[in-house]
Design an enzyme around this catalytic site. Structure first.
Site, mmCIF file in Angstrom:
data_model
loop_
_atom_site.group_PDB
_atom_site.id
_atom_site.type_symbol
_atom_site.label_atom_id
_atom_site.label_comp_id
_atom_site.label_asym_id
_atom_site.label_seq_id
_atom_site.Cartn_x
_atom_site.Cartn_y
_atom_site.Cartn_z
ATOM 1 C CG ASP A 126 -21.602 3.447 -4.080
ATOM 2 O OD1 ASP A 126 -21.205 2.496 -3.382
ATOM 3 O OD2 ASP A 126 -21.603 4.618 -3.690
ATOM 4 C CG HIS A 172 -2.124 -0.916 0.953
ATOM 5 N ND1 HIS A 172 -2.862 -1.463 1.956
ATOM 6 C CD2 HIS A 172 -2.665 -1.333 -0.208
ATOM 7 C CE1 HIS A 172 -3.830 -2.199 1.421
ATOM 8 N NE2 HIS A 172 -3.725 -2.135 0.112
ATOM 9 C CD GLU A 179 -24.180 6.836 -5.834
ATOM 10 O OE1 GLU A 179 -23.113 6.736 -5.237
ATOM 11 O OE2 GLU A 179 -25.150 7.477 -5.385
ATOM 12 C CB CYS A 207 -18.959 12.072 -10.391
ATOM 13 S SG CYS A 207 -20.295 11.219 -9.554
HETATM 14 C C1 PEP Z 1 -19.567 6.749 -6.715
HETATM 15 O O1 PEP Z 1 -20.234 5.947 -6.060
HETATM 16 O O2 PEP Z 1 -19.103 6.506 -7.847
HETATM 17 C C2 PEP Z 1 -19.251 8.082 -6.150
HETATM 18 C C3 PEP Z 1 -18.626 8.999 -6.863
HETATM 19 O O3 PEP Z 1 -19.637 8.327 -4.863
HETATM 20 P P1 PEP Z 1 -18.779 7.926 -3.574
HETATM 21 O O4 PEP Z 1 -17.457 7.391 -4.072
HETATM 22 O O5 PEP Z 1 -18.659 9.156 -2.767
HETATM 23 O O6 PEP Z 1 -19.642 6.890 -2.974
HETATM 24 MG MG MG Z 2 -21.326 6.567 -4.258
#
Ligand code: PEP
Ligand code: MG
Length: 571
Positions: free
Chosen positions: A453, A190, A429, A500
């Site tokens: 997600d 890591h 998601e 995102c």
């Molecule tokens: C995602 O789920 O892709 C996302 C951008 O949200 P987080 O990573 O904050 O759950």
């Molecule tokens: Mg998310």
């Protein structure tokens, strides 16, 4: 002066030229065994574990915004280890039955866990020992009231030490630490992954005692070569190589303030994901064209109670004004799953990732939700704010959440505070929303695909669980088909669609998303320059043709091979 040439294990790419600085090993604190009573020891250990978890949450947030989701996972996994029932059982046994004090019991339990891992042949598992050392020293430091040490330097150095833990790596002074040489460590550890993302060249597996302190040295993180007191020829050659690498980086950097276009002039907006007020400057300096995801959890996690409307407003308004001429997409609270609030008396859930989280929680507590919504509405003085609901599963959830936005607006209006209604969109998601996109696209103002997600739920594989990490398959044709279908549906209904999740920040997956016609990519600020630059080298028409063919493949690896080849040849 003689030239010492050593070969170590290449850990993190790049060339460093600086003077060696040996980091004196932190002495292991000698601990007494004797406890001062079971209740006393248990209480202080519980408190120390809570504090360690809070510190790790800060590191998770920092690494998520600085380096990305995958890197933050290193610390999420560490925080989860603190809740490991086997570990807990072992510690409580040492305190209750053996009468040991908290630090001694904790360190002993951790070292027993490390001993168990050290006998396995599996390199990946063995490497988690370093994470256990990291966790152990954090909790012991807290219990012994020691302060967290920061290494700060005036001159540039190559840091030489036995081993670095992930937390130490994350806290390195990146301004002056130009390279790292360690005795222990491999390229899948890591710490190595973090060094790579921080852009610090590193070599390991070296007999560090033979490296003279303060001597000038060169390290090549790609080959593992180390030259101490190099002759003029070697020094000149490596300075040339170093400046070639630098100019490639500069090429990205110089490009960062351009609007992102492909070579054949297809426009894709490149935005930043941020989560703290301080991230604003970094996002701007990195070339973000707007904010595609403002994570709002941090403000709720840093306090012992729900933040007030004004506190929330200040943060949102600061960002909205900072990006005056661009979109700022504010995501409403996304707690639950692996993100818990200490002051929330949410009952323990057997499946927190499938439980009361994100929009589900907000809908259950409308007053709290409206406090946040009012702060967002008030922050929209410049008409550039957008509201995004996380983890929407059904149209009804979206409708209810939108109604609460309107209610919040009315409540403000009745107090004489006029606000502008922002665009209201959703994060997709959850597979139910992804598959029902045709209907969602008729009622929402925009869609942002949260691939982190979405992939976890498509494959039913907890994104924080190492054992099922192989099921995180962003290139799997079913992931790609799901995304392509969403992009097509949204466009049919005339709405903007972005990604995102982490897929936006990796060049291979970003190329696929662009080929599918994505409108916006939102990512950690560090990836923006490279993605913008590389997109400028490809033709949208070539990407469209290539990505169409990818959908006929049958596995993640097949797709990856094709797109990786394409990216390598072209760039
Ligand atoms: C995602 O789920 O892709 C996302 C951008 O949200 P987080 O990573 O904050 O759950
Ligand atoms: Mg998310």
């Amino acid at each position: 002066m003689s030239l010492i040439n050593k070969k170590g294990l290449p850990i993190s790419n790049g060339i460093a030229i600086a003077h060696i600085h040996h980091l004196s090993n932190v002495e292991t604190i000698i601990l007494d065994k004797e406890g001062k009573g079971v209740e006393y020891e248990e209480t202080r250990l519980k408190e120390a574990i809570e504090q360690a978890k809070n510190e790790l949450q800060t590191l998770i947030r920092q690494s998520k915004d600085r380096l990305g989701e995958d890197q933050a996972m290193i610390f999420t996994a560490q925080a989860m280890t603190l809740d490991d029932p086997t570990l807990q059982k072992s510690i409580w046994h040492k305190i209750r039955d053996k009468g040991f004090n908290a630090p001694f019991a904790f360190r002993l339990a951790m070292s027993e866990m490390m001993d168990l891992l050290s006998v396995t042949d599996n390199l990946y598992i063995r490497e988690r020992i370093n994470d256990l050392k990291d966790i152990s020293s954090r909790v012991i430091r807290i219990l012994t009231n020691d302060t967290e040490k920061k290494m700060e330097f005036i001159d540039d150095v190559i840091l030489v030490t036995d081993e670095l833990t992930p937390s130490e790596t994350m806290n390195l002074d990146t301004k002056h630490i130009k390279g790292i040489i360690t005795a222990i460590g491999s390229n899948t550890s890591h710490s190595a992954i973090l060094a790579n993302h921080l852009g610090i060249p590193a070599v390991s597996g070296v007999d560090i005692k033979t490296l003279p302190d303060h001597e000038l040295a060169i390290i090549d993180g790609k080959t593992g070569d180390i030259f101490v007191d190099p002759d003029i020829k070697t020094l000149t050659e490596y300075k040339r190589k170093q400046s070639e690498l630098l100019s490639l980086k500069l090429q990205f950097q110089n490009y960062r303030f351009n609007d992102a276009y492909t070579k054949d002039h297809h426009r894709v907006k490149v935005y930043a994901n941020i989560g703290e007020p301080n991230d604003l400057e970094h996002a701007k300096n990195s070339g973000a064209e707007g904010i595609g995801l403002l994570r709002t959890e941090n403000q709720y996690m840093q306090t012992n109670t729900f933040p007030k409307e004004d506190e929330l407003f200040k943060f949102y308004h600061h960002i909205a004004l900072g990006f005056k001429d661009a979109d700022v997409v504010i995501r409403t609270l996304d707690i639950g799953g692996d993100k818990n609030l200490s002051y929330l008396n949410n009952r323990n859930e057997l499946n927190p990732f499938l439980g009361n989280r994100a929009i589900r929680y907000s809908l259950q507590y409308p007053t709290l939700f409206k406090t946040q919504l009012k702060a967002i509405l008030r922050a929209n003085t410049n008409h550039n704010v957008q509201i995004m609901f996380p983890m929407i599963a059904t149209i009804e959830e979206f409708r209810k959440a939108k109604e609460l936005v309107l209610e919040a607006q009315q409540e403000l209006e009745s107090k004489g505070i006029h606000t502008n209604l922002p665009k209201i969109g959703i994060m997709v998601e959850i597979p139910s929303a992804a598959l029902f996109i045709e209907e969602f696209a008729k009622v929402v103002d925009f869609v942002s695909i949260g691939t982190n997600d979405l992939i976890q739920y498509l494959f039913a594989a907890d994104r924080t669980n190492d054992h099922v990490a192989y099921l995180y398959q962003p290139y799997h044709p079913i992931v790609l088909k799901t995304i392509k279908n969403m992009i097509d549906c949204c466009h049919k209904h005339g709405i903007i669609v972005s990604v995102c999740g982490e897929m936006a920040s990796r060049i291979e997956s970003a190329l696929i998303l662009v080929g599918f016609g994505i409108d916006e990519l939102s990512m950690n600020a560090n990836s923006i320059a490279e993605i913008k630059y590389k997109l400028s080298l490809v033709n949208f028409s070539d990407l469209q043709e290539l990505t169409n063919n990818l959908l006929d493949q049958t596995s993640n690896d097949e797709v990856y091979k094709v797109i990786h080849q394409f990216a390598k040849k072209l760039l």
